[in-house]
Design a protein around this motif. Structure first.
Motif, short mmCIF file in Angstrom:
data_model
loop_
_atom_site.label_atom_id
_atom_site.label_comp_id
_atom_site.label_asym_id
_atom_site.label_seq_id
_atom_site.Cartn_x
_atom_site.Cartn_y
_atom_site.Cartn_z
N ARG A 31 -30.13 41.29 -7.22
CA ARG A 31 -29.63 42.51 -7.85
C ARG A 31 -28.50 42.21 -8.82
O ARG A 31 -28.43 42.80 -9.90
CB ARG A 31 -29.18 43.50 -6.78
CG ARG A 31 -30.36 44.08 -6.02
CD ARG A 31 -29.97 45.24 -5.16
NE ARG A 31 -29.28 44.78 -3.97
CZ ARG A 31 -28.35 45.46 -3.32
NH1 ARG A 31 -27.98 46.63 -3.73
NH2 ARG A 31 -27.80 44.98 -2.23
N ILE A 32 -27.64 41.26 -8.48
CA ILE A 32 -26.56 40.87 -9.40
C ILE A 32 -27.14 40.24 -10.65
O ILE A 32 -26.69 40.51 -11.78
CB ILE A 32 -25.57 39.91 -8.69
CG1 ILE A 32 -24.79 40.67 -7.63
CG2 ILE A 32 -24.64 39.25 -9.69
CD1 ILE A 32 -23.96 39.78 -6.73
N ARG A 33 -28.15 39.42 -10.49
CA ARG A 33 -28.80 38.77 -11.64
C ARG A 33 -29.42 39.81 -12.56
O ARG A 33 -29.26 39.76 -13.79
CB ARG A 33 -29.85 37.78 -11.12
CG ARG A 33 -30.37 36.83 -12.14
CD ARG A 33 -31.24 35.71 -11.56
NE ARG A 33 -31.95 36.01 -10.33
CZ ARG A 33 -31.59 35.58 -9.11
NH1 ARG A 33 -30.52 34.85 -8.96
NH2 ARG A 33 -32.31 35.89 -8.05
N ARG A 34 -30.11 40.84 -11.99
CA ARG A 34 -30.69 41.91 -12.82
C ARG A 34 -29.60 42.67 -13.58
O ARG A 34 -29.76 43.01 -14.75
CB ARG A 34 -31.50 42.87 -11.97
CG ARG A 34 -32.87 42.37 -11.59
CD ARG A 34 -33.74 43.47 -11.01
NE ARG A 34 -33.15 44.15 -9.87
CZ ARG A 34 -33.35 43.82 -8.60
NH1 ARG A 34 -34.16 42.82 -8.31
NH2 ARG A 34 -32.78 44.49 -7.62
N LEU A 71 -27.19 53.63 -23.22
CA LEU A 71 -28.02 53.92 -22.04
C LEU A 71 -28.14 52.75 -21.06
O LEU A 71 -28.38 52.97 -19.87
CB LEU A 71 -29.41 54.37 -22.47
CG LEU A 71 -29.49 55.70 -23.22
CD1 LEU A 71 -30.93 55.99 -23.63
CD2 LEU A 71 -28.94 56.83 -22.36
N LEU A 72 -28.01 51.54 -21.54
CA LEU A 72 -28.26 50.38 -20.67
C LEU A 72 -27.28 50.24 -19.50
O LEU A 72 -27.69 49.76 -18.44
CB LEU A 72 -28.31 49.09 -21.50
CG LEU A 72 -29.66 48.87 -22.18
CD1 LEU A 72 -29.61 47.68 -23.11
CD2 LEU A 72 -30.76 48.69 -21.16
N PRO A 73 -26.00 50.64 -19.62
CA PRO A 73 -25.15 50.54 -18.42
C PRO A 73 -25.66 51.40 -17.27
O PRO A 73 -25.64 50.97 -16.10
CB PRO A 73 -23.79 51.03 -18.90
CG PRO A 73 -23.79 50.73 -20.35
CD PRO A 73 -25.20 50.93 -20.79
N TYR A 74 -26.15 52.59 -17.56
CA TYR A 74 -26.71 53.44 -16.51
C TYR A 74 -27.92 52.76 -15.87
O TYR A 74 -28.06 52.71 -14.65
CB TYR A 74 -27.12 54.80 -17.10
CG TYR A 74 -27.87 55.66 -16.12
CD1 TYR A 74 -27.21 56.32 -15.10
CD2 TYR A 74 -29.25 55.80 -16.21
CE1 TYR A 74 -27.90 57.11 -14.19
CE2 TYR A 74 -29.95 56.57 -15.30
CZ TYR A 74 -29.28 57.23 -14.30
OH TYR A 74 -29.97 57.99 -13.40
N ILE A 75 -28.79 52.22 -16.70
CA ILE A 75 -29.99 51.54 -16.20
C ILE A 75 -29.60 50.33 -15.36
O ILE A 75 -30.19 50.07 -14.31
CB ILE A 75 -30.91 51.16 -17.37
CG1 ILE A 75 -31.44 52.43 -18.04
CG2 ILE A 75 -32.05 50.26 -16.92
CD1 ILE A 75 -32.14 52.19 -19.36
N ALA A 76 -28.57 49.59 -15.81
CA ALA A 76 -28.13 48.40 -15.07
C ALA A 76 -27.62 48.77 -13.69
O ALA A 76 -27.91 48.10 -12.70
CB ALA A 76 -27.04 47.67 -15.86
N VAL A 77 -26.86 49.86 -13.59
CA VAL A 77 -26.32 50.28 -12.30
C VAL A 77 -27.44 50.76 -11.38
O VAL A 77 -27.46 50.44 -10.19
CB VAL A 77 -25.24 51.37 -12.49
CG1 VAL A 77 -24.86 52.00 -11.17
CG2 VAL A 77 -24.02 50.78 -13.17
N VAL A 78 -28.38 51.51 -11.93
CA VAL A 78 -29.50 51.99 -11.11
C VAL A 78 -30.30 50.81 -10.58
O VAL A 78 -30.67 50.77 -9.40
CB VAL A 78 -30.39 52.97 -11.91
CG1 VAL A 78 -31.69 53.25 -11.18
CG2 VAL A 78 -29.64 54.26 -12.19
N LEU A 79 -30.58 49.82 -11.43
CA LEU A 79 -31.33 48.64 -10.97
C LEU A 79 -30.53 47.82 -9.97
O LEU A 79 -31.10 47.26 -9.03
CB LEU A 79 -31.72 47.78 -12.17
CG LEU A 79 -32.80 48.34 -13.09
CD1 LEU A 79 -33.03 47.40 -14.27
CD2 LEU A 79 -34.09 48.56 -12.33
N ALA A 80 -29.22 47.74 -10.16
CA ALA A 80 -28.40 46.96 -9.23
C ALA A 80 -28.31 47.62 -7.86
O ALA A 80 -28.18 46.93 -6.85
CB ALA A 80 -27.00 46.77 -9.80
N ASN A 81 -28.40 48.93 -7.83
CA ASN A 81 -28.31 49.64 -6.55
C ASN A 81 -29.67 49.88 -5.91
O ASN A 81 -29.73 50.39 -4.80
CB ASN A 81 -27.59 50.99 -6.73
CG ASN A 81 -26.13 50.78 -7.00
OD1 ASN A 81 -25.53 49.83 -6.53
ND2 ASN A 81 -25.55 51.68 -7.76
N ALA A 82 -30.74 49.52 -6.60
CA ALA A 82 -32.08 49.73 -6.06
C ALA A 82 -32.38 48.66 -5.00
O ALA A 82 -32.40 47.47 -5.28
CB ALA A 82 -33.12 49.67 -7.17
#
Length: 106
Positions: A31-34, A71-82
């Motif tokens: 998740r950190i890597r993503r 938009l990418l920071p939002y996407i990064a946080v969603v992917l990191a928390n998934a």
């Protein structure tokens, strides 16, 4: 599918090695890597929006990079928390055969 051996309450429960989920450390590292990859792409989009805007590119070119950078920071946080859901029935009790720990010395 026949079930010749069923787990009984008086037998010890052993986790099957093939059904063990991914370790917590490995999952967190992924998740950190993503997150870092997504934020790296965001940084590139931000820099490209600045460079293309100063070089006189059409508004839709630098605007597209700017929107992606926003938009990418939002996407990064969603992917990191998934967190990947665990499949139901992924851990199956296994009844050990033989003498248990006494087998190790043989």
């Amino acid at each position: 599918m026949t079930r010749s051996r069923r787990h009984h309450h008086d037998e010890p429960v052993v986790q099957s090695v093939t059904s063990v989920p991914e370790s917590l450390a490995d999952e967190q590292a992924g998740r950190i890597r993503r997150y870092l990859v997504t934020m790296g792409v965001r940084t590139v989009c931000f820099l490209l929006s600045v460079v293309t805007a100063t070089k006189g590119a059409p508004w839709w070119v630098w605007g597209s990079f700017a929107v992606a950078a926003i938009l990418l920071p939002y996407i990064a946080v969603v992917l990191a928390n998934a967190v990947r859901p665990r499949t139901p029935g992924s851990s199956a009790p296994v009844t050990p055969r033989g003498d248990g720990p006494d087998q190790i010395g043989r």
